[in-house]
Design a protein around this motif. Sequence first.
Motif, PDB file in Angstrom:
ATOM      1  N   MET A   1     -54.408 -32.520   6.530  1.00  0.00           N
ATOM      2  CA  MET A   1     -54.602 -31.428   5.587  1.00  0.00           C
ATOM      3  C   MET A   1     -56.064 -31.027   5.552  1.00  0.00           C
ATOM      4  O   MET A   1     -56.951 -31.873   5.444  1.00  0.00           O
ATOM      5  CB  MET A   1     -54.167 -31.859   4.177  1.00  0.00           C
ATOM      6  CG  MET A   1     -54.377 -30.788   3.113  1.00  0.00           C
ATOM      7  SD  MET A   1     -53.735 -31.301   1.493  1.00  0.00           S
ATOM      8  CE  MET A   1     -54.822 -32.679   1.125  1.00  0.00           C
TER       9      MET A   1
ATOM     10  N   THR B   1     -52.762 -25.555  -1.593  1.00  0.00           N
ATOM     11  CA  THR B   1     -52.715 -25.236  -3.029  1.00  0.00           C
ATOM     12  C   THR B   1     -53.822 -24.285  -3.461  1.00  0.00           C
ATOM     13  O   THR B   1     -54.030 -24.074  -4.651  1.00  0.00           O
ATOM     14  CB  THR B   1     -52.825 -26.527  -3.872  1.00  0.00           C
ATOM     15  OG1 THR B   1     -54.095 -27.147  -3.628  1.00  0.00           O
ATOM     16  CG2 THR B   1     -51.708 -27.506  -3.540  1.00  0.00           C
ATOM     17  N   SER B   2     -54.520 -23.677  -2.521  1.00  0.00           N
ATOM     18  CA  SER B   2     -55.712 -22.899  -2.869  1.00  0.00           C
ATOM     19  C   SER B   2     -55.398 -21.651  -3.690  1.00  0.00           C
ATOM     20  O   SER B   2     -56.254 -21.143  -4.407  1.00  0.00           O
ATOM     21  CB  SER B   2     -56.488 -22.498  -1.609  1.00  0.00           C
ATOM     22  OG  SER B   2     -55.713 -21.628  -0.803  1.00  0.00           O
TER      23      SER B   2
ATOM     24  N   ILE C   1     -62.286 -32.050   4.508  1.00  0.00           N
ATOM     25  CA  ILE C   1     -62.806 -31.225   3.428  1.00  0.00           C
ATOM     26  C   ILE C   1     -64.118 -30.582   3.842  1.00  0.00           C
ATOM     27  O   ILE C   1     -64.810 -31.056   4.742  1.00  0.00           O
ATOM     28  CB  ILE C   1     -63.004 -32.041   2.129  1.00  0.00           C
ATOM     29  CG1 ILE C   1     -64.095 -33.108   2.313  1.00  0.00           C
ATOM     30  CG2 ILE C   1     -61.693 -32.679   1.680  1.00  0.00           C
ATOM     31  CD1 ILE C   1     -64.491 -33.799   1.009  1.00  0.00           C
TER      32      ILE C   1
ATOM     33  N   GLN D   1     -51.752 -21.460   3.790  1.00  0.00           N
ATOM     34  CA  GLN D   1     -52.358 -21.452   2.467  1.00  0.00           C
ATOM     35  C   GLN D   1     -51.873 -20.324   1.569  1.00  0.00           C
ATOM     36  O   GLN D   1     -52.038 -20.396   0.357  1.00  0.00           O
ATOM     37  CB  GLN D   1     -53.877 -21.383   2.575  1.00  0.00           C
ATOM     38  CG  GLN D   1     -54.415 -20.124   3.222  1.00  0.00           C
ATOM     39  CD  GLN D   1     -55.935 -20.120   3.278  1.00  0.00           C
ATOM     40  OE1 GLN D   1     -56.604 -20.069   2.265  1.00  0.00           O
ATOM     41  NE2 GLN D   1     -56.476 -20.213   4.486  1.00  0.00           N
TER      42      GLN D   1
ATOM     43  N   THR E   1     -60.446 -24.463   9.357  1.00  0.00           N
ATOM     44  CA  THR E   1     -59.274 -23.729   9.815  1.00  0.00           C
ATOM     45  C   THR E   1     -59.333 -23.454  11.312  1.00  0.00           C
ATOM     46  O   THR E   1     -58.307 -23.477  12.000  1.00  0.00           O
ATOM     47  CB  THR E   1     -59.123 -22.421   9.015  1.00  0.00           C
ATOM     48  OG1 THR E   1     -58.921 -22.735   7.633  1.00  0.00           O
ATOM     49  CG2 THR E   1     -57.942 -21.603   9.513  1.00  0.00           C
TER      50      THR E   1
ATOM     51  N   LYS F   1     -50.439 -26.684  -8.761  1.00  0.00           N
ATOM     52  CA  LYS F   1     -51.062 -27.544  -7.751  1.00  0.00           C
ATOM     53  C   LYS F   1     -50.564 -28.976  -7.865  1.00  0.00           C
ATOM     54  O   LYS F   1     -50.231 -29.627  -6.870  1.00  0.00           O
ATOM     55  CB  LYS F   1     -52.596 -27.539  -7.921  1.00  0.00           C
ATOM     56  CG  LYS F   1     -53.306 -26.344  -7.352  1.00  0.00           C
ATOM     57  CD  LYS F   1     -54.807 -26.522  -7.504  1.00  0.00           C
ATOM     58  CE  LYS F   1     -55.558 -25.329  -6.963  1.00  0.00           C
ATOM     59  NZ  LYS F   1     -57.025 -25.500  -7.062  1.00  0.00           N
TER      60      LYS F   1
ATOM     61  N   ASP G   1     -52.814 -26.209   5.698  1.00  0.00           N
ATOM     62  CA  ASP G   1     -54.070 -25.460   5.609  1.00  0.00           C
ATOM     63  C   ASP G   1     -54.237 -24.962   4.174  1.00  0.00           C
ATOM     64  O   ASP G   1     -53.606 -23.988   3.772  1.00  0.00           O
ATOM     65  CB  ASP G   1     -54.041 -24.284   6.593  1.00  0.00           C
ATOM     66  CG  ASP G   1     -55.344 -23.504   6.614  1.00  0.00           C
ATOM     67  OD1 ASP G   1     -56.327 -23.956   5.984  1.00  0.00           O
ATOM     68  OD2 ASP G   1     -55.390 -22.440   7.254  1.00  0.00           O
ATOM     69  N   GLU G   2     -55.061 -25.639   3.397  1.00  0.00           N
ATOM     70  CA  GLU G   2     -55.324 -25.255   1.999  1.00  0.00           C
ATOM     71  C   GLU G   2     -54.009 -24.972   1.251  1.00  0.00           C
ATOM     72  O   GLU G   2     -53.800 -23.872   0.722  1.00  0.00           O
ATOM     73  CB  GLU G   2     -56.225 -24.010   1.957  1.00  0.00           C
ATOM     74  CG  GLU G   2     -57.561 -24.156   2.645  1.00  0.00           C
ATOM     75  CD  GLU G   2     -58.607 -24.805   1.747  1.00  0.00           C
ATOM     76  OE1 GLU G   2     -58.250 -25.294   0.651  1.00  0.00           O
ATOM     77  OE2 GLU G   2     -59.788 -24.830   2.141  1.00  0.00           O
TER      78      GLU G   2
ATOM     79  N   THR H   1     -58.812 -28.794   3.367  1.00  0.00           N
ATOM     80  CA  THR H   1     -58.923 -28.275   2.012  1.00  0.00           C
ATOM     81  C   THR H   1     -60.372 -28.355   1.554  1.00  0.00           C
ATOM     82  O   THR H   1     -61.178 -29.087   2.125  1.00  0.00           O
ATOM     83  CB  THR H   1     -58.031 -29.080   1.040  1.00  0.00           C
ATOM     84  OG1 THR H   1     -58.126 -28.552  -0.279  1.00  0.00           O
ATOM     85  CG2 THR H   1     -58.431 -30.556   1.007  1.00  0.00           C
ATOM     86  N   HIS H   2     -60.692 -27.569   0.524  1.00  0.00           N
ATOM     87  CA  HIS H   2     -61.989 -27.738  -0.123  1.00  0.00           C
ATOM     88  C   HIS H   2     -61.834 -28.497  -1.435  1.00  0.00           C
ATOM     89  O   HIS H   2     -62.807 -28.749  -2.134  1.00  0.00           O
ATOM     90  CB  HIS H   2     -62.629 -26.365  -0.399  1.00  0.00           C
ATOM     91  CG  HIS H   2     -61.831 -25.536  -1.358  1.00  0.00           C
ATOM     92  ND1 HIS H   2     -60.817 -24.695  -0.953  1.00  0.00           N
ATOM     93  CD2 HIS H   2     -61.880 -25.439  -2.711  1.00  0.00           C
ATOM     94  CE1 HIS H   2     -60.280 -24.107  -2.022  1.00  0.00           C
ATOM     95  NE2 HIS H   2     -60.908 -24.543  -3.083  1.00  0.00           N
ATOM     96  N   ASP H   3     -60.586 -28.876  -1.764  1.00  0.00           N
ATOM     97  CA  ASP H   3     -60.269 -29.543  -3.020  1.00  0.00           C
ATOM     98  C   ASP H   3     -60.345 -31.058  -2.832  1.00  0.00           C
ATOM     99  O   ASP H   3     -59.410 -31.684  -2.315  1.00  0.00           O
ATOM    100  CB  ASP H   3     -58.869 -29.119  -3.468  1.00  0.00           C
ATOM    101  CG  ASP H   3     -58.521 -29.607  -4.872  1.00  0.00           C
ATOM    102  OD1 ASP H   3     -59.069 -30.630  -5.293  1.00  0.00           O
ATOM    103  OD2 ASP H   3     -57.695 -28.952  -5.529  1.00  0.00           O
TER     104      ASP H   3
END
Length: 293
Positions: free
Chosen positions: A232, A196-197, A75, A111, A83, A204, A193-194, A234-236
Motif C-alpha cells: 500500500m 482512503t485518501s 509513505i 484511490q 504512485t 477510513k 494506491d491511497e 499512502t501519505h497516511d
Amino acid sequence: MSDREKQKSAAFAQGGEGRHRGEAPLRPSSDGESCLRVERLLKTFERRTGGRTEIIRAVDDVSLQLGAGETLGIIGTSGCGKTTLLNIILGLIAPDSGTVDRQGPVGVVGQDPYASLCPAMTVERIVAEPLIFLHRRRSFADCLPQVRQAMKAVRLPYETFARRLPAQLSGGERQRVGIARALIVRPRILLMDEPTSMLDQEVKEEIASVIREVRASGFALDGRAQPASLLMVTHDVQLAAQLCDRILVMDQGRIIEENTAQGLLNAPQSPLAQDLVRISTDVGAYWKEKYGV
C-alpha cells in the motif's frame, strides 16, 4: 490514466495472456518466499520550463522485497514517487532501468472511488468484470457465485447492493466495491494506491477494518486461504501503521528509511518521517512550531 483503466491494464498484465510494452522485465520469483522483488528501479521524466530541460528522478535506485503473507507500506508526501513506483510494478510505466519480479495474480485498488467504477454498470457486473476480462469465465452468470463471495467479504450484502449503480452508493461503499473487484481474481498480491485518501475519518476506519479482515482471510473467497501480501502506498502514517508490518519512507524518488510500523511511530529516524508522524498525531502543534500559526 484513470483508476478504471489502470484496473483493466493491470488485470491484463497479471492474467498471463500478454505484456504491455511499458512493462518492466517480469520474471517469476524463484525463491519461494517472496512474491515481489524490485531491484534498482530508475525512472526519469523531462520537464521543460522556458528554454531549459530539467530531469526529474521520479524513482531513483529503488529496491524492495515483499514476502509471502507480508504487508508493506510506502509513505511519503505528494510527488515523492510512490504512485510512479506502483505503476512500474504493475507494468503500466516502463522504467529506465531495473527489474520487477512478480509472482501470482495481482489485485489493484485505486484511490478515487468516484472515478474507478463505470457509472453505467451495476455493482455485480463491476465485481465480475475482471473474470470476464481475463477469460476465466465465459458469461456473467458463471461469475455469480464468486461475485457473491467477494461482496460478502467486503460487507456488501448481495441482495441489497448487487443491482445498484455507483451513483446510488456512498464513497465508502464504492471503495468496498473496488476491493471486491480486486479480490475476485484471488490475488497473491493486493496493491492499494491511497485507498482512503478521498474518504472522511469514520469511513477510513471502516475501510481499514475491511482491509484487515480480507487480508487475515488470505484473500480467500471460498475458504481456501493462501499466503496473501499487501503493498500500500499512502501519505497516511496512521493507516500504514494499522495495516502494515513494515514501512518504507520515500522522498524525491528514493527510499530513505525502513522500519517496523511501531518502530516508525515510536522512533522515526529521518526528518521527513518525523514530520509525517507529528502531522498524523498533532497537526496543530506541528504547524505552530513549523510556521508559527
